[in-house]
Motif scaffolding. Structure first.
Motif, PDB file in Angstrom:
ATOM      1  N   PRO A   1      -2.938   5.424   6.484  1.00  0.00           N
ATOM      2  CA  PRO A   1      -3.709   4.216   6.158  1.00  0.00           C
ATOM      3  C   PRO A   1      -4.368   4.287   4.790  1.00  0.00           C
ATOM      4  O   PRO A   1      -4.531   3.265   4.114  1.00  0.00           O
ATOM      5  CB  PRO A   1      -4.750   4.138   7.280  1.00  0.00           C
TER       6      PRO A   1
ATOM      7  N   ASP B   1       3.571  -0.370   8.466  1.00  0.00           N
ATOM      8  CA  ASP B   1       4.328  -1.301   9.307  1.00  0.00           C
ATOM      9  C   ASP B   1       5.062  -0.526  10.400  1.00  0.00           C
ATOM     10  O   ASP B   1       6.186  -0.051  10.201  1.00  0.00           O
ATOM     11  CB  ASP B   1       5.320  -2.087   8.439  1.00  0.00           C
TER      12      ASP B   1
ATOM     13  N   ARG C   1       0.019  -1.614   0.332  1.00  0.00           N
ATOM     14  CA  ARG C   1       0.993  -1.803   1.402  1.00  0.00           C
ATOM     15  C   ARG C   1       0.301  -1.681   2.748  1.00  0.00           C
ATOM     16  O   ARG C   1      -0.894  -1.385   2.825  1.00  0.00           O
ATOM     17  CB  ARG C   1       2.112  -0.752   1.303  1.00  0.00           C
ATOM     18  N   GLN C   2       1.074  -1.908   3.802  1.00  0.00           N
ATOM     19  CA  GLN C   2       0.583  -1.735   5.153  1.00  0.00           C
ATOM     20  C   GLN C   2       1.434  -0.684   5.860  1.00  0.00           C
ATOM     21  O   GLN C   2       2.588  -0.441   5.483  1.00  0.00           O
ATOM     22  CB  GLN C   2       0.648  -3.048   5.930  1.00  0.00           C
TER      23      GLN C   2
ATOM     24  N   THR D   1      -2.627   4.467  11.708  1.00  0.00           N
ATOM     25  CA  THR D   1      -3.163   3.243  11.108  1.00  0.00           C
ATOM     26  C   THR D   1      -4.686   3.338  11.208  1.00  0.00           C
ATOM     27  O   THR D   1      -5.225   4.369  11.635  1.00  0.00           O
ATOM     28  CB  THR D   1      -2.682   1.982  11.860  1.00  0.00           C
TER      29      THR D   1
END
Length: 225
Positions: A76, A87, A84-85, A118
């Motif tokens: 994270p 995903d 970005r994430q 995350t």
């Protein structure tokens, strides 16, 4: 069972050594059957490159590591640096496709069971939600018993399907040191989880024959059932 998640108490405990040993064993003793390796999320250069150099994998780089971040940080945090994430849908899609095409799939987790994937989920959460049979690597060193107890408690809390514990000598260890620092009977008693064996310290971690041999000394029937 055709998928096994390899996790650990923390970073540098021996996940890569166990994953490599199991891959070498599968390659040597089951040459006619297909297998694969995944490092679902990687931050910085490391395991993906190791597996690509050591094995001839019929997998693209993205199939080995669906999410790759440049900074060697928790995902994270690394994702934020790149705008970005994390995903997980991408990871799940690749994992599902590989499992459908392979007789056996080794999945090396990042960090330990409590490592963040995350901002909301840990490795333990992911192992439970995706119903991944899991093995916990515990390094042979002072304090390892407490780490094993804490990580097994986390696995139980999150309902991880924990198959067992594998001890790993991160440095050369004598039988006396193993017995003093991580006595298998005590670890089993305190965690109520089977200890499936102990990996010795391997100076040459590219010797696939030796890796296959040390893997064969583990309780593979219980681990891979």
């Amino acid at each position: 069972m055709n998928t096994l998640l390899i996790t650990a108490t923390d970073t540098d405990a021996g996940k890569t050594v166990l994953t490599t040993a199991l891959a070498a064993y599968w390659q040597k003793y089951f040459p006619q059957r297909s297998w694969g390796i995944m490092k679902p999320i990687q931050s910085g250069i490391g395991d993906r490159e190791w597996y690509q150099n050591l094995f001839t994998l019929e997998q693209s780089a993205q199939e080995i590591t669906p999410l790759y971040f440049q900074a060697p940080l928790a995902p994270p945090l690394a994702a934020v640096q790149e705008n970005r994430q994390v995903d997980l849908a991408v990871v799940w899609q690749v994992l599902s496709e590989l499992r459908s095409r392979r007789d056996f799939l080794l999945v090396e987790a990042l960090g330990g069971l409590g490592s963040p994937v995350t901002e909301e989920l840990t490795v333990a959460d992911l192992a439970a939600e995706w119903r991944l049979p899991t093995v916990l690597v515990v390094p042979v060193r002072l304090g390892a018993i407490a780490q094993a107890v804490a990580n097994v408690a986390l696995a139980r809390q999150t309902r991880v399907n924990l198959k067992g514990i594998v001890l790993n000598c991160v440095q050369p260890r004598s039988d006396a040191q193993i017995a003093d620092w991580t006595p298998p009977d005590l670890v089993q008693s305190l965690t109520n989880t089977p200890v499936l064996g102990c990996l010795p310290y391997l100076e040459n971690r590219t010797d696939l024959d030796k890796l296959a041999q040390v893997a064969s000394n583990l309780d593979l029937e219980r681990l891979l059932s």
